[in-house]
Design a protein around this motif. Sequence first.
Motif, PDB file in Angstrom:
ATOM      1  N   ARG A 149     -25.628  -4.083   8.515  1.00  0.00           N
ATOM      2  CA  ARG A 149     -25.798  -2.749   9.091  1.00  0.00           C
ATOM      3  C   ARG A 149     -25.878  -2.786  10.617  1.00  0.00           C
ATOM      4  O   ARG A 149     -25.429  -1.860  11.277  1.00  0.00           O
ATOM      5  CB  ARG A 149     -27.062  -2.083   8.540  1.00  0.00           C
ATOM      6  N   THR A 150     -26.484  -3.852  11.138  1.00  0.00           N
ATOM      7  CA  THR A 150     -26.621  -3.986  12.592  1.00  0.00           C
ATOM      8  C   THR A 150     -26.173  -5.381  13.013  1.00  0.00           C
ATOM      9  O   THR A 150     -26.083  -6.296  12.197  1.00  0.00           O
ATOM     10  CB  THR A 150     -28.079  -3.785  13.057  1.00  0.00           C
ATOM     11  N   LEU A 151     -25.928  -5.516  14.306  1.00  0.00           N
ATOM     12  CA  LEU A 151     -25.593  -6.823  14.878  1.00  0.00           C
ATOM     13  C   LEU A 151     -26.638  -7.148  15.929  1.00  0.00           C
ATOM     14  O   LEU A 151     -27.036  -6.275  16.712  1.00  0.00           O
ATOM     15  CB  LEU A 151     -24.210  -6.778  15.538  1.00  0.00           C
ATOM     16  N   LYS A 152     -27.092  -8.397  15.915  1.00  0.00           N
ATOM     17  CA  LYS A 152     -28.050  -8.838  16.919  1.00  0.00           C
ATOM     18  C   LYS A 152     -27.385  -9.914  17.759  1.00  0.00           C
ATOM     19  O   LYS A 152     -26.734 -10.812  17.225  1.00  0.00           O
ATOM     20  CB  LYS A 152     -29.320  -9.373  16.261  1.00  0.00           C
ATOM     21  N   LEU A 153     -27.566  -9.790  19.077  1.00  0.00           N
ATOM     22  CA  LEU A 153     -27.021 -10.778  20.008  1.00  0.00           C
ATOM     23  C   LEU A 153     -28.184 -11.431  20.752  1.00  0.00           C
ATOM     24  O   LEU A 153     -28.723 -10.845  21.695  1.00  0.00           O
ATOM     25  CB  LEU A 153     -26.098 -10.107  21.026  1.00  0.00           C
ATOM     26  N   PRO A 154     -28.577 -12.641  20.337  1.00  0.00           N
ATOM     27  CA  PRO A 154     -29.635 -13.332  21.089  1.00  0.00           C
ATOM     28  C   PRO A 154     -29.042 -13.891  22.384  1.00  0.00           C
ATOM     29  O   PRO A 154     -28.021 -14.566  22.356  1.00  0.00           O
ATOM     30  CB  PRO A 154     -30.071 -14.453  20.140  1.00  0.00           C
ATOM     31  N   ILE A 155     -29.652 -13.558  23.495  1.00  0.00           N
ATOM     32  CA  ILE A 155     -29.150 -14.000  24.801  1.00  0.00           C
ATOM     33  C   ILE A 155     -29.785 -15.349  25.131  1.00  0.00           C
ATOM     34  O   ILE A 155     -30.992 -15.437  25.361  1.00  0.00           O
ATOM     35  CB  ILE A 155     -29.512 -12.978  25.910  1.00  0.00           C
ATOM     36  N   PRO A 156     -28.972 -16.414  25.144  1.00  0.00           N
ATOM     37  CA  PRO A 156     -29.540 -17.738  25.439  1.00  0.00           C
ATOM     38  C   PRO A 156     -29.864 -17.899  26.924  1.00  0.00           C
ATOM     39  O   PRO A 156     -29.327 -17.180  27.757  1.00  0.00           O
ATOM     40  CB  PRO A 156     -28.432 -18.704  25.017  1.00  0.00           C
ATOM     41  N   GLU A 157     -30.725 -18.845  27.212  1.00  0.00           N
ATOM     42  CA  GLU A 157     -31.056 -19.188  28.599  1.00  0.00           C
ATOM     43  C   GLU A 157     -29.787 -19.760  29.242  1.00  0.00           C
ATOM     44  O   GLU A 157     -29.047 -20.509  28.615  1.00  0.00           O
ATOM     45  CB  GLU A 157     -32.169 -20.241  28.599  1.00  0.00           C
ATOM     46  N   LEU A 158     -29.534 -19.398  30.501  1.00  0.00           N
ATOM     47  CA  LEU A 158     -28.345 -19.888  31.194  1.00  0.00           C
ATOM     48  C   LEU A 158     -28.591 -21.267  31.783  1.00  0.00           C
ATOM     49  O   LEU A 158     -29.632 -21.514  32.377  1.00  0.00           O
ATOM     50  CB  LEU A 158     -27.969 -18.933  32.328  1.00  0.00           C
ATOM     51  N   SER A 159     -27.605 -22.137  31.624  1.00  0.00           N
ATOM     52  CA  SER A 159     -27.699 -23.451  32.263  1.00  0.00           C
ATOM     53  C   SER A 159     -27.351 -23.298  33.743  1.00  0.00           C
ATOM     54  O   SER A 159     -26.756 -22.296  34.151  1.00  0.00           O
ATOM     55  CB  SER A 159     -26.716 -24.428  31.602  1.00  0.00           C
ATOM     56  N   GLN A 160     -27.679 -24.300  34.535  1.00  0.00           N
ATOM     57  CA  GLN A 160     -27.393 -24.246  35.974  1.00  0.00           C
ATOM     58  C   GLN A 160     -25.892 -24.147  36.222  1.00  0.00           C
ATOM     59  O   GLN A 160     -25.448 -23.399  37.081  1.00  0.00           O
ATOM     60  CB  GLN A 160     -27.992 -25.483  36.670  1.00  0.00           C
ATOM     61  N   GLU A 161     -25.091 -24.879  35.424  1.00  0.00           N
ATOM     62  CA  GLU A 161     -23.631 -24.835  35.588  1.00  0.00           C
ATOM     63  C   GLU A 161     -23.100 -23.434  35.295  1.00  0.00           C
ATOM     64  O   GLU A 161     -22.232 -22.915  35.999  1.00  0.00           O
ATOM     65  CB  GLU A 161     -22.932 -25.845  34.656  1.00  0.00           C
ATOM     66  N   ARG A 162     -23.636 -22.810  34.227  1.00  0.00           N
ATOM     67  CA  ARG A 162     -23.188 -21.463  33.854  1.00  0.00           C
ATOM     68  C   ARG A 162     -23.588 -20.451  34.931  1.00  0.00           C
ATOM     69  O   ARG A 162     -22.818 -19.560  35.272  1.00  0.00           O
ATOM     70  CB  ARG A 162     -23.788 -21.084  32.499  1.00  0.00           C
ATOM     71  N   ARG A 163     -24.788 -20.628  35.503  1.00  0.00           N
ATOM     72  CA  ARG A 163     -25.228 -19.743  36.585  1.00  0.00           C
ATOM     73  C   ARG A 163     -24.273 -19.842  37.774  1.00  0.00           C
ATOM     74  O   ARG A 163     -23.892 -18.839  38.366  1.00  0.00           O
ATOM     75  CB  ARG A 163     -26.642 -20.104  37.050  1.00  0.00           C
ATOM     76  N   GLN A 164     -23.891 -21.081  38.110  1.00  0.00           N
ATOM     77  CA  GLN A 164     -22.981 -21.282  39.238  1.00  0.00           C
ATOM     78  C   GLN A 164     -21.601 -20.687  38.942  1.00  0.00           C
ATOM     79  O   GLN A 164     -20.974 -20.093  39.817  1.00  0.00           O
ATOM     80  CB  GLN A 164     -22.882 -22.763  39.580  1.00  0.00           C
ATOM     81  N   ALA A 165     -21.141 -20.836  37.707  1.00  0.00           N
ATOM     82  CA  ALA A 165     -19.835 -20.273  37.338  1.00  0.00           C
ATOM     83  C   ALA A 165     -19.871 -18.742  37.419  1.00  0.00           C
ATOM     84  O   ALA A 165     -18.915 -18.121  37.894  1.00  0.00           O
ATOM     85  CB  ALA A 165     -19.454 -20.724  35.929  1.00  0.00           C
ATOM     86  N   LEU A 166     -20.980 -18.139  36.967  1.00  0.00           N
ATOM     87  CA  LEU A 166     -21.102 -16.680  37.038  1.00  0.00           C
ATOM     88  C   LEU A 166     -21.202 -16.205  38.488  1.00  0.00           C
ATOM     89  O   LEU A 166     -20.650 -15.160  38.845  1.00  0.00           O
ATOM     90  CB  LEU A 166     -22.311 -16.207  36.224  1.00  0.00           C
ATOM     91  N   ALA A 167     -21.890 -16.969  39.328  1.00  0.00           N
ATOM     92  CA  ALA A 167     -21.985 -16.626  40.750  1.00  0.00           C
ATOM     93  C   ALA A 167     -20.601 -16.697  41.395  1.00  0.00           C
ATOM     94  O   ALA A 167     -20.238 -15.845  42.218  1.00  0.00           O
ATOM     95  CB  ALA A 167     -22.955 -17.558  41.462  1.00  0.00           C
ATOM     96  N   LYS A 168     -19.820 -17.686  40.982  1.00  0.00           N
ATOM     97  CA  LYS A 168     -18.451 -17.824  41.501  1.00  0.00           C
ATOM     98  C   LYS A 168     -17.593 -16.633  41.055  1.00  0.00           C
ATOM     99  O   LYS A 168     -16.802 -16.100  41.829  1.00  0.00           O
ATOM    100  CB  LYS A 168     -17.855 -19.143  40.986  1.00  0.00           C
ATOM    101  N   GLN A 169     -17.787 -16.210  39.801  1.00  0.00           N
ATOM    102  CA  GLN A 169     -17.062 -15.045  39.281  1.00  0.00           C
ATOM    103  C   GLN A 169     -17.442 -13.784  40.072  1.00  0.00           C
ATOM    104  O   GLN A 169     -16.575 -12.982  40.425  1.00  0.00           O
ATOM    105  CB  GLN A 169     -17.378 -14.851  37.800  1.00  0.00           C
ATOM    106  N   ALA A 170     -18.723 -13.633  40.362  1.00  0.00           N
ATOM    107  CA  ALA A 170     -19.190 -12.474  41.134  1.00  0.00           C
ATOM    108  C   ALA A 170     -18.578 -12.488  42.529  1.00  0.00           C
ATOM    109  O   ALA A 170     -18.139 -11.449  43.037  1.00  0.00           O
ATOM    110  CB  ALA A 170     -20.720 -12.484  41.225  1.00  0.00           C
ATOM    111  N   LYS A 171     -18.528 -13.669  43.133  1.00  0.00           N
ATOM    112  CA  LYS A 171     -17.943 -13.800  44.471  1.00  0.00           C
ATOM    113  C   LYS A 171     -16.465 -13.416  44.449  1.00  0.00           C
ATOM    114  O   LYS A 171     -15.966 -12.727  45.340  1.00  0.00           O
ATOM    115  CB  LYS A 171     -18.129 -15.235  44.960  1.00  0.00           C
ATOM    116  N   SER A 172     -15.763 -13.836  43.401  1.00  0.00           N
ATOM    117  CA  SER A 172     -14.343 -13.519  43.255  1.00  0.00           C
ATOM    118  C   SER A 172     -14.133 -12.014  43.105  1.00  0.00           C
ATOM    119  O   SER A 172     -13.239 -11.431  43.725  1.00  0.00           O
ATOM    120  CB  SER A 172     -13.796 -14.280  42.047  1.00  0.00           C
ATOM    121  N   GLU A 173     -14.970 -11.368  42.280  1.00  0.00           N
ATOM    122  CA  GLU A 173     -14.851  -9.917  42.097  1.00  0.00           C
ATOM    123  C   GLU A 173     -15.172  -9.176  43.390  1.00  0.00           C
ATOM    124  O   GLU A 173     -14.543  -8.162  43.704  1.00  0.00           O
ATOM    125  CB  GLU A 173     -15.757  -9.455  40.957  1.00  0.00           C
TER     126      GLU A 173
END
Length: 188
Positions: A99-123
């Motif tokens: 009936r519902t979907l649950k999305l557990p948000i995992p803790e971000l690793s340092q590499e993933r944080r850096q990749a997301l920061a790079k994506q933000a910089k690109s945008e």
Amino acid sequence: MQLDPTNLLDSLEEHMMKTEEALGSSFSAIRTGKASPALVEHVTVEYYGTPTRLKEIAGITAPEPRLLVIQPWDTTAVSAIEKALLASNIGITPMSDGRTLKLPIPELSQERRQALAKQAKSECEEAKVALRNIRREGNEAAKKAQKDGIYTEDELKKMLDDIQKLTDRYITTLDKLLAAKEKELMTV
């Protein structure tokens, strides 16, 4: 984009404001360590053969800081939503109870944080390019208006200067948005 020389600065500012808003909304979709409905609301779901945004067919809530709950208004859409979430590149596997979907948000690793920061910089860089294109179109419209006799040479010089100041102001605003997003991403 058709620009009227009589209110050139106003129309340029309106376009630049839209660029800023677009960057803000794309930043809200970049995942931090917290659950945010903006993370998934733009996911496209095949709903009765029609591509539909998730937020149009389901309620999306964040009852806990690390959990998103998606409640489809039509329970037959649960499997289609699950498939769309898996196909999107958010990197989270949904859990379904039928009936519902649950999305557990995992803790971000340092590499993933850096990749997301790079994506933000690109945008942010793409938004700056859009601002510069708006500036270029405004400059061309002002020069054409001067050729057509609407502006004097002094008025043209002042208009080009005002357009540059407006562009610089919006680029500064985009840089502040980027700095805030990077700080948010890098905060553990």
